[in-house]
Design a protein around this motif. Structure first.
Motif, PDB file in Angstrom:
ATOM      1  N   GLU A   1      12.149 -26.601  18.310  1.00 59.04           N
ATOM      2  CA  GLU A   1      13.507 -26.880  18.786  1.00 59.04           C
ATOM      3  C   GLU A   1      13.929 -28.284  18.370  1.00 59.04           C
ATOM      4  O   GLU A   1      13.155 -29.237  18.501  1.00 59.04           O
ATOM      5  CB  GLU A   1      13.563 -26.767  20.310  1.00 59.04           C
ATOM      6  CG  GLU A   1      14.952 -26.996  20.893  1.00 59.04           C
ATOM      7  CD  GLU A   1      14.987 -26.843  22.407  1.00 59.04           C
ATOM      8  OE1 GLU A   1      16.047 -27.133  22.997  1.00 59.04           O
ATOM      9  OE2 GLU A   1      13.958 -26.461  22.979  1.00 59.04           O
ATOM     10  N   GLN A   2      15.134 -28.411  17.878  1.00 61.09           N
ATOM     11  CA  GLN A   2      15.691 -29.719  17.537  1.00 61.09           C
ATOM     12  C   GLN A   2      16.156 -30.397  18.823  1.00 61.09           C
ATOM     13  O   GLN A   2      16.998 -29.870  19.537  1.00 61.09           O
ATOM     14  CB  GLN A   2      16.853 -29.557  16.561  1.00 61.09           C
ATOM     15  CG  GLN A   2      16.465 -28.929  15.235  1.00 61.09           C
ATOM     16  CD  GLN A   2      17.650 -28.733  14.307  1.00 61.09           C
ATOM     17  OE1 GLN A   2      18.692 -29.357  14.462  1.00 61.09           O
ATOM     18  NE2 GLN A   2      17.485 -27.863  13.320  1.00 61.09           N
ATOM     19  N   ILE A   3      15.606 -31.582  19.107  1.00 66.73           N
ATOM     20  CA  ILE A   3      15.925 -32.308  20.340  1.00 66.73           C
ATOM     21  C   ILE A   3      17.085 -33.273  20.129  1.00 66.73           C
ATOM     22  O   ILE A   3      17.884 -33.516  21.026  1.00 66.73           O
ATOM     23  CB  ILE A   3      14.684 -33.062  20.848  1.00 66.73           C
ATOM     24  CG1 ILE A   3      13.542 -32.080  21.136  1.00 66.73           C
ATOM     25  CG2 ILE A   3      15.002 -33.865  22.094  1.00 66.73           C
ATOM     26  CD1 ILE A   3      13.865 -31.049  22.190  1.00 66.73           C
ATOM     27  N   ALA A   4      17.175 -33.864  18.944  1.00 62.59           N
ATOM     28  CA  ALA A   4      18.260 -34.803  18.624  1.00 62.59           C
ATOM     29  C   ALA A   4      18.589 -34.688  17.141  1.00 62.59           C
ATOM     30  O   ALA A   4      17.722 -34.345  16.327  1.00 62.59           O
ATOM     31  CB  ALA A   4      17.862 -36.231  18.980  1.00 62.59           C
ATOM     32  N   LYS A   5      19.853 -34.996  16.806  1.00 63.44           N
ATOM     33  CA  LYS A   5      20.303 -34.902  15.400  1.00 63.44           C
ATOM     34  C   LYS A   5      21.253 -36.060  15.078  1.00 63.44           C
ATOM     35  O   LYS A   5      22.223 -35.882  14.360  1.00 63.44           O
ATOM     36  CB  LYS A   5      21.014 -33.567  15.153  1.00 63.44           C
ATOM     37  CG  LYS A   5      20.150 -32.347  15.361  1.00 63.44           C
ATOM     38  CD  LYS A   5      20.929 -31.049  15.145  1.00 63.44           C
ATOM     39  CE  LYS A   5      21.336 -30.874  13.711  1.00 63.44           C
ATOM     40  NZ  LYS A   5      21.946 -29.535  13.455  1.00 63.44           N
ATOM     41  N   ASN A   6      20.962 -37.237  15.580  1.00 66.10           N
ATOM     42  CA  ASN A   6      21.900 -38.352  15.466  1.00 66.10           C
ATOM     43  C   ASN A   6      21.563 -39.347  14.358  1.00 66.10           C
ATOM     44  O   ASN A   6      22.299 -40.303  14.143  1.00 66.10           O
ATOM     45  CB  ASN A   6      21.982 -39.105  16.788  1.00 66.10           C
ATOM     46  CG  ASN A   6      20.662 -39.750  17.175  1.00 66.10           C
ATOM     47  OD1 ASN A   6      19.619 -39.096  17.125  1.00 66.10           O
ATOM     48  ND2 ASN A   6      20.700 -41.013  17.560  1.00 66.10           N
ATOM     49  N   SER A   7      20.455 -39.151  13.634  1.00 67.81           N
ATOM     50  CA  SER A   7      20.084 -40.101  12.593  1.00 67.81           C
ATOM     51  C   SER A   7      19.357 -39.361  11.475  1.00 67.81           C
ATOM     52  O   SER A   7      18.581 -38.430  11.731  1.00 67.81           O
ATOM     53  CB  SER A   7      19.165 -41.193  13.161  1.00 67.81           C
ATOM     54  OG  SER A   7      18.778 -42.110  12.150  1.00 67.81           O
ATOM     55  N   ASN A   8      19.596 -39.774  10.238  1.00 65.95           N
ATOM     56  CA  ASN A   8      18.962 -39.108   9.101  1.00 65.95           C
ATOM     57  C   ASN A   8      17.499 -39.469   8.938  1.00 65.95           C
ATOM     58  O   ASN A   8      16.701 -38.645   8.507  1.00 65.95           O
ATOM     59  CB  ASN A   8      19.710 -39.447   7.807  1.00 65.95           C
ATOM     60  CG  ASN A   8      20.794 -38.441   7.483  1.00 65.95           C
ATOM     61  OD1 ASN A   8      20.635 -37.250   7.731  1.00 65.95           O
ATOM     62  ND2 ASN A   8      21.900 -38.924   6.945  1.00 65.95           N
ATOM     63  N   LYS A   9      17.134 -40.719   9.291  1.00 67.59           N
ATOM     64  CA  LYS A   9      15.770 -41.180   9.059  1.00 67.59           C
ATOM     65  C   LYS A   9      15.259 -41.930  10.279  1.00 67.59           C
ATOM     66  O   LYS A   9      15.867 -42.900  10.710  1.00 67.59           O
ATOM     67  CB  LYS A   9      15.729 -42.100   7.826  1.00 67.59           C
ATOM     68  CG  LYS A   9      14.323 -42.521   7.411  1.00 67.59           C
ATOM     69  CD  LYS A   9      14.365 -43.313   6.111  1.00 67.59           C
ATOM     70  CE  LYS A   9      12.976 -43.692   5.644  1.00 67.59           C
ATOM     71  NZ  LYS A   9      12.999 -44.422   4.350  1.00 67.59           N
ATOM     72  N   VAL A  10      14.128 -41.452  10.812  1.00 70.27           N
ATOM     73  CA  VAL A  10      13.561 -42.025  12.031  1.00 70.27           C
ATOM     74  C   VAL A  10      12.077 -42.301  11.813  1.00 70.27           C
ATOM     75  O   VAL A  10      11.395 -41.561  11.100  1.00 70.27           O
ATOM     76  CB  VAL A  10      13.768 -41.061  13.224  1.00 70.27           C
ATOM     77  CG1 VAL A  10      12.997 -41.517  14.438  1.00 70.27           C
ATOM     78  CG2 VAL A  10      15.244 -40.960  13.563  1.00 70.27           C
TER      79      VAL A  10
END
Length: 226
Positions: free
Chosen positions: A153-162
Motif C-alpha cells: 500500500e502506498q502511504i504517501a506520495k508527496n515527494s519523488n525522492k526520499v
C-alpha cells in the motif's frame, strides 16, 4: 561512539542499526557489498564490538537496514530494485539466507528503494525515483502473501525522492533530498511537514519519546520535536 575491536573496514556510507534487546549492531555497507552483524558489550563505560562481525548478507549493495523485535533483518538493494529479508532463525543458526520479499520487477511500488523500517507486522520503505507516482513511502507485510503485490500500500506520495525512514508508535517519519522531514500516520493520510530547516537530511531515528534525530550531511545532525 562505538569502538570497533575487529579488523573489518566500514565504509563512510555504511548505515548502522542497533538491536537493543540482543546487543547486536547491524551495518549495511555498500562498498563491502555486505550486511554485517556485530556483538556489543559495555567495557568501562564504553560501547565496544566483540570479535569479528557475522556476515548476514553478501553480494548486495545495501545502504539501509532495519531489525524487528524478533531479530529478523530487512534491507533494501537499490541496484537490483528489491526489498530483502534474513530471518533471525537462520542468523542464530549461522546459516543466514537472504530472500527477496518484494521485487520491483513484479511490484510497481518498489522503485530504487532507499530507507527501510519495520514494526514486527509491516515493512516500510521509501522510493528514490518517481515517488509521486509509485509511492514516496510504501508499506507491505513482513511476511508477504504468495502474491506480494496484494499486501502493498502506498502511504504517501508527496515527494519523488526520499532517503531515511523511521517509526514512532503511530507515525512514520521520512526525509527528502533537500530540507524536509515529513510525518504521516502508519495507516496513511495527509503527510505533514515536521521540519523545513534541514540542509541535506538522510537517516532518522525516533528516541521513543518526543524527538526524531536526523543525520544531516551538512549540519552533521539535527532533531525535531514530534
Amino acid at each position: 561512539m562505538v569502538k570497533a575491536n575487529s579488523s573489518a573496514r566500514l565504509a563512510k556510507s555504511a548505515v548502522w542499526k542497533l538491536l537493543h534487546d540482543d546487543h547486536q549492531l547491524y551495518v549495511a555497507d555498500p562498498d563491502l557489498d555486505k550486511v554485517l552483524g556485530y556483538k556489543l558489550r559495555v567495557d568501562n563505560g564504553q560501547l565496544q564490538t566483540v570479535g569479528e562481525p557475522k556476515v548476514v548478507a553478501s553480494k548486495v549493495e545495501a545502504r539501509w537496514v532495519a531489525v524487528d523485535g524478533m531479530g529478523n533483518v530487512f534491507f533494501t538493494d537499490e541496484l537490483t530494485n528489491v526489498i530483502m529479508k534474513v530471518s533471525s532463525v537462520d542468523i542464530e543458526a549461522g546459516t543466514p539466507k537472504q530472500q527477496v520479499i518484494y521485487d520491483g520487477a513484479t511490484v510497481t511500488e518498489v522503485n530504487r528503494p532507499g530507507g527501510i523500517a519495520v514494526d514486527n507486522f509491516h515493512v516500510f520503505w521509501s522510493n528514490k525515483a518517481t515517488g509521486t507516482q509509485v509511492g514516496t513511502l510504501v508499506r507491505g507485510d513482513e511476511e508477504p502473501p504468495s502474491a506480494p503485490q496484494a499486501s502493498v500500500e502506498q502511504i504517501a506520495k508527496n515527494s519523488n525522492k526520499v532517503y531515511g525512514v523511521c517509526l514512532s508508535q503511530n507515525n512514520i517519519f521520512y526525509t527528502d533530498t533537500q530540507k524536509f522531514l515529513y510525518g504521516v500516520r502508519k495507516g496513511g493520510g495527509m503527510a505533514a511537514t515536521i521540519s523545513d530547516q534541514l540542509n541535506e537530511p538522510r537517516g532518522c531515528s525516533w528516541d521513543g519519546e518526543s524527538t526524531v534525530y536526523v543525520a544531516d550531511k551538512k549540519a552533521e545532525i539535527g532533531r525535531a520535536h514530534v
